[in-house]
Write a protein that holds these residues in place. Structure first.
Motif, short mmCIF file in Angstrom:
data_model
loop_
_atom_site.label_atom_id
_atom_site.label_comp_id
_atom_site.label_asym_id
_atom_site.label_seq_id
_atom_site.Cartn_x
_atom_site.Cartn_y
_atom_site.Cartn_z
N LEU A 133 0.85 -1.19 0.00
CA LEU A 133 0.00 0.00 0.00
C LEU A 133 0.89 1.24 0.00
O LEU A 133 1.96 1.26 0.60
N THR A 162 -10.92 5.69 2.93
CA THR A 162 -10.75 4.23 2.74
C THR A 162 -11.82 3.78 1.75
O THR A 162 -12.82 4.47 1.55
N GLN A 169 -7.02 -1.23 3.99
CA GLN A 169 -6.59 0.17 4.02
C GLN A 169 -7.02 0.84 5.32
O GLN A 169 -6.27 1.62 5.92
N THR A 173 -4.25 1.92 8.25
CA THR A 173 -4.15 3.33 8.67
C THR A 173 -4.26 3.45 10.18
O THR A 173 -3.51 4.20 10.81
N GLY A 192 -11.37 2.20 -4.29
CA GLY A 192 -10.08 2.85 -4.19
C GLY A 192 -9.94 4.07 -5.07
O GLY A 192 -9.26 5.04 -4.71
#
Length: 329
Positions: A133, A162, A169, A173, A192
């Motif tokens: 990522l 997200t 994701q 985070t 995304g």
């Protein structure tokens, strides 16, 4: 003639051993002819997605090795669980494969409606690829490195996008935020692409993005990339440092892709599939094609992948509980 219980027991043991030996011989003989028809590779996302692209690259090469077509079949929905549920119920004969991703190891902790068990209903063929990522921020923040971003985040009012609650994701985070000693507010988007555009438009300040939707905007200067989530730098973004390089020791988030089969598939068949997979991803042009989705080949064995998959279930459950992440289940 009267037989003692001991004699009967010995005969039973020998009978069982003979039966098992015959079963092993039959299994090996059957596996020797595998495959004699097309193999289906199920992908739990839409055509054109990263899992779909990776699956099609690998399927083409595995077809050459196996001598039979490996046909990709898309069964999207419910974060990949619709496809996984269908494969879990399939005949364990090696003719139905599933492209699992990191989300399948997260789902047991975030979904109450699963009709299968990742831990119990599947066996691994092997890892296909690592997909890191990319931590991207809005340029208006004026933070050109991670240290500056963290200092800015400590002042508050930082929002991140997200592609949904309970996604990799989202969890990546929150795990980063805890490590950095900061707090941020989640803003979910549908996919995304939308989550990336939200950062560009300054609706939010950052996104832990998949490489394909974010990298073009980094290259054209619309976004700034501060870090990448895996221990090794990505060939797709070689100038972006890893989080470990930035001082986050042990931080490793890999949106991995791996092949699995239904539990009970004969070991010899899994061995054939594993060899075909590893032969496919060892080819130089496979690595080149993986770059289109920010992936890199990451071969292993069925045993290693089985253990890794189980560890990932425990790992993400711990991230959710430790960070007290709200999932809205």
């Amino acid at each position: 003639m009267k037989h003692t219980k001991f004699q009967i027991s010995i005969r039973s043991v020998w009978a069982l051993m003979l039966a098992l030996g015959m079963m092993t011989t039959i299994s090996q003989a059957w596996a020797a002819g595998f495959p004699d028809k097309p193999v289906t590779l199920v992908v739990g996302s839409t055509p054109g997605s990263a899992p779909d692209t990776i699956a099609r690259i690998v399927a083409n090469r595995m077809s050459e090795s196996l001598g039979q077509p490996v046909v990709v079949e898309n069964r999207p929905g419910a974060a990949g669980s619709i496809g996984a549920s269908s494969v879990a119920r399939a005949e364990p004969d090696g003719y139905t494969l599933m492209m699992m991703t990191a989300v399948h190891s997260i789902s047991p902790s975030v979904r109450d409606d699963l009709t299968y068990s990742f831990a119990d209903d599947f066996q691994a063929v092997g890892m296909v690829a690592s997909v890191p990522l990319l931590f991207v921020v809005n340029n208006d923040l004026g933070t050109k490195d991670m240290a500056a971003f963290i200092e800015r985040a400590k002042q508050g009012d930082i929002f991140y996008s997200t592609p949904g609650i309970g996604t990799i994701q989202h969890l990546a985070t929150e795990d980063f935020a805890k490590s950095a000693g900061i707090k941020m507010t989640i803003v979910p988007y549908k996919g995304g692409g939308a989550a990336t555009k939200a950062v560009i438009a300054n609706e939010v300040q950052l996104f832990f993005a998949g490489i394909p939707p974010a990298l073009p905007h980094v290259k054209n200067g619309a976004l700034t990339a501060l870090g990448i989530s895996t221990p090794k730098r990505s060939a797709a973004a070689p100038d972006v440092p890893t989080f470990q390089e930035l001082g986050f020791e042990g931080y490793d988030v890999d949106n991995w892709h791996a092949l699995y089969v239904p539990a009970g598939t004969p070991a010899d068949v899994i061995g054939k599939l594993s060899k075909a997979l590893n032969d496919a991803i060892a080819l130089p042009d496979t690595a080149e094609k993986f770059l289109s989705v920010g992936a890199s080949p990451n071969p292993n064995t069925p045993e290693i992948q089985d253990a890794f998959g189980i560890s990932e279930i425990a790992r993400w459950k711990n991230v959710i509980e430790t960070n007290q992440i709200e999932l809205g289940k």
